[in-house]
Write a protein that holds these residues in place. Structure first.
Motif, PDB file in Angstrom:
ATOM      1  N   VAL A 227     -32.797 -21.722  -4.300  1.00 10.91           N
ATOM      2  CA  VAL A 227     -33.640 -21.694  -2.703  1.00 10.91           C
ATOM      3  C   VAL A 227     -33.240 -22.902  -2.169  1.00 10.91           C
ATOM      4  O   VAL A 227     -33.247 -24.513  -2.706  1.00 10.91           O
ATOM      5  N   SER A 228     -33.097 -23.265  -0.606  1.00  9.57           N
ATOM      6  CA  SER A 228     -32.416 -24.841   0.192  1.00  9.57           C
ATOM      7  C   SER A 228     -34.288 -24.937   0.536  1.00  9.57           C
ATOM      8  O   SER A 228     -35.714 -24.574   0.433  1.00  9.57           O
ATOM      9  N   ASN A 229     -33.754 -25.956   0.557  1.00 10.54           N
ATOM     10  CA  ASN A 229     -34.861 -26.899   0.971  1.00 10.54           C
ATOM     11  C   ASN A 229     -36.190 -26.377   2.185  1.00 10.54           C
ATOM     12  O   ASN A 229     -37.337 -26.813   1.929  1.00 10.54           O
ATOM     13  N   ASN A 230     -35.590 -25.762   3.088  1.00 11.47           N
ATOM     14  CA  ASN A 230     -36.069 -25.404   3.543  1.00 11.47           C
ATOM     15  C   ASN A 230     -37.095 -24.289   3.716  1.00 11.47           C
ATOM     16  O   ASN A 230     -38.509 -24.155   3.745  1.00 11.47           O
ATOM     17  N   THR A 231     -36.652 -23.548   2.579  1.00  9.97           N
ATOM     18  CA  THR A 231     -37.767 -22.485   1.984  1.00  9.97           C
ATOM     19  C   THR A 231     -38.564 -23.041   1.224  1.00  9.97           C
ATOM     20  O   THR A 231     -40.237 -22.751   0.435  1.00  9.97           O
ATOM     21  N   ILE A 232     -39.045 -23.670   0.501  1.00 14.34           N
ATOM     22  CA  ILE A 232     -38.898 -25.092  -0.041  1.00 14.34           C
ATOM     23  C   ILE A 232     -40.235 -25.440   1.093  1.00 14.34           C
ATOM     24  O   ILE A 232     -41.447 -25.490  -0.279  1.00 14.34           O
ATOM     25  N   ASP A 233     -40.697 -26.377   1.853  1.00  6.20           N
ATOM     26  CA  ASP A 233     -41.188 -26.219   1.995  1.00  6.20           C
ATOM     27  C   ASP A 233     -41.913 -25.282   2.917  1.00  6.20           C
ATOM     28  O   ASP A 233     -43.327 -25.780   3.449  1.00  6.20           O
TER      29      ASP A 233
END
Length: 202
Positions: free
Chosen positions: A85-91
Motif C-alpha cells: 500500500v503506497s504512501n499516497n493511500t496511507i495519507d
C-alpha cells in the motif's frame, strides 16, 4: 491439524481441525517514506522448519533475513502473498487502515482459502473467515514469523530501489525510517514523491 505454535508455547490442539492456517504480518508502519508491506504465509508442512528459530524480523541482521528468505523461497511447502500500500493511500486512509488493506491484499495474492488467519497485532482486518489477532505474533507463531521476514526483505529491497531514484535521502541506509540523516534530508530537499505527508517530521 496444522501445528503452528513454537514448542515453548505448544499445547495440544486436538479439538482444532483447521485445514489451512495463514499467518499475517506487516512491515513499515513507522517510516516517514515508502509503502507499508504485508505478507501472508501458508506452510503446508512445518517439518521443513524443524529445529529452526527466527522470530521477529527486526531483531536480526539483514544478512540473516536474506538467507532465511532464500531458504523459504526454496521450499515448496512455504507459500506467500505480498500486499503493498503506497504512501499516497496511507495519507488518504491513515496507517491502521492501510495496514489492514495491505494484509487483505497479501491474502488475495496468496490465493488460498484459509479457515483460520492469525494476525500479528491486536486488531482484525474484516475477513469472512476466523481471525485470531496475537500480540507479538511474529515472536510466537511460526507462520507470522516467516511473514515478518518475507515482508521485511521485500520492503527493504524496494527501498533500496528508491534509493537509486532519490539518492539524496539515503533510503538504503534507513529504509524510510525517521533517522536524523533522513529528517535532515527532508528539511534540505523537501518531500519526495514517496514521502508520507501526513507523518510529522520532527
Amino acid at each position: 491439524i496444522c501445528f503452528f505454535l513454537f514448542p515453548s508455547i505448544w499445547k495440544k490442539k486436538k479439538d482444532m481441525d483447521f485445514n489451512c492456517i495463514v499467518g499475517l504480518d506487516e512491515v513499515g508502519r513507522g517510516p516517514l517514506a515508502g509503502p507499508i508491506v504485508a505478507a501472508a504465509v501458508h506452510i503446508s508442512d512445518f517439518n521443513v522448519l524443524k529445529g529452526m528459530k527466527f522470530g521477529d524480523s527486526k531483531s536480526m541482521s539483514a544478512k540473516r533475513r536474506e538467507k532465511l528468505f532464500a531458504f523459504f523461497k526454496s521450499k515448496s511447502e512455504i507459500k506467500w502473498g505480498i500486499g503493498n500500500v503506497s504512501n499516497n493511500t496511507i495519507d488518504k486512509i491513515n496507517i491502521l487502515e492501510a495496514t489492514k488493506l495491505a494484509m487483505r491484499k497479501a491474502l488475495d495474492d496468496l490465493n488460498v482459502k484459509p479457515d483460520l488467519v492469525i494476525i500479528d497485532g491486536n486488531f482484525k482486518i474484516g475477513l469472512n473467515v476466523l481471525e485470531l489477532p496475537v500480540i507479538k505474533g511474529d515472536e510466537r507463531i511460526v507462520s507470522c514469523s516467516v511473514a515478518s521476514i518475507v515482508a521485511k526483505v521485500t520492503r527493504d529491497r524496494l527501498m533500496d530501489k528508491y534509493d537509486l531514484k532519490y539518492p539524496e535521502y539515503g533510503f538504503k541506509n534507513h529504509k524510510g525510517y525517521g533517522t536524523k540523516e533522513h529528517r535532515d534530508a527532508i528539511k534540505k530537499y523537501g518531500y519526495s514523491k514517496i514521502h508520507r505527508k501526513s507523518f510529522r517530521v520532527k
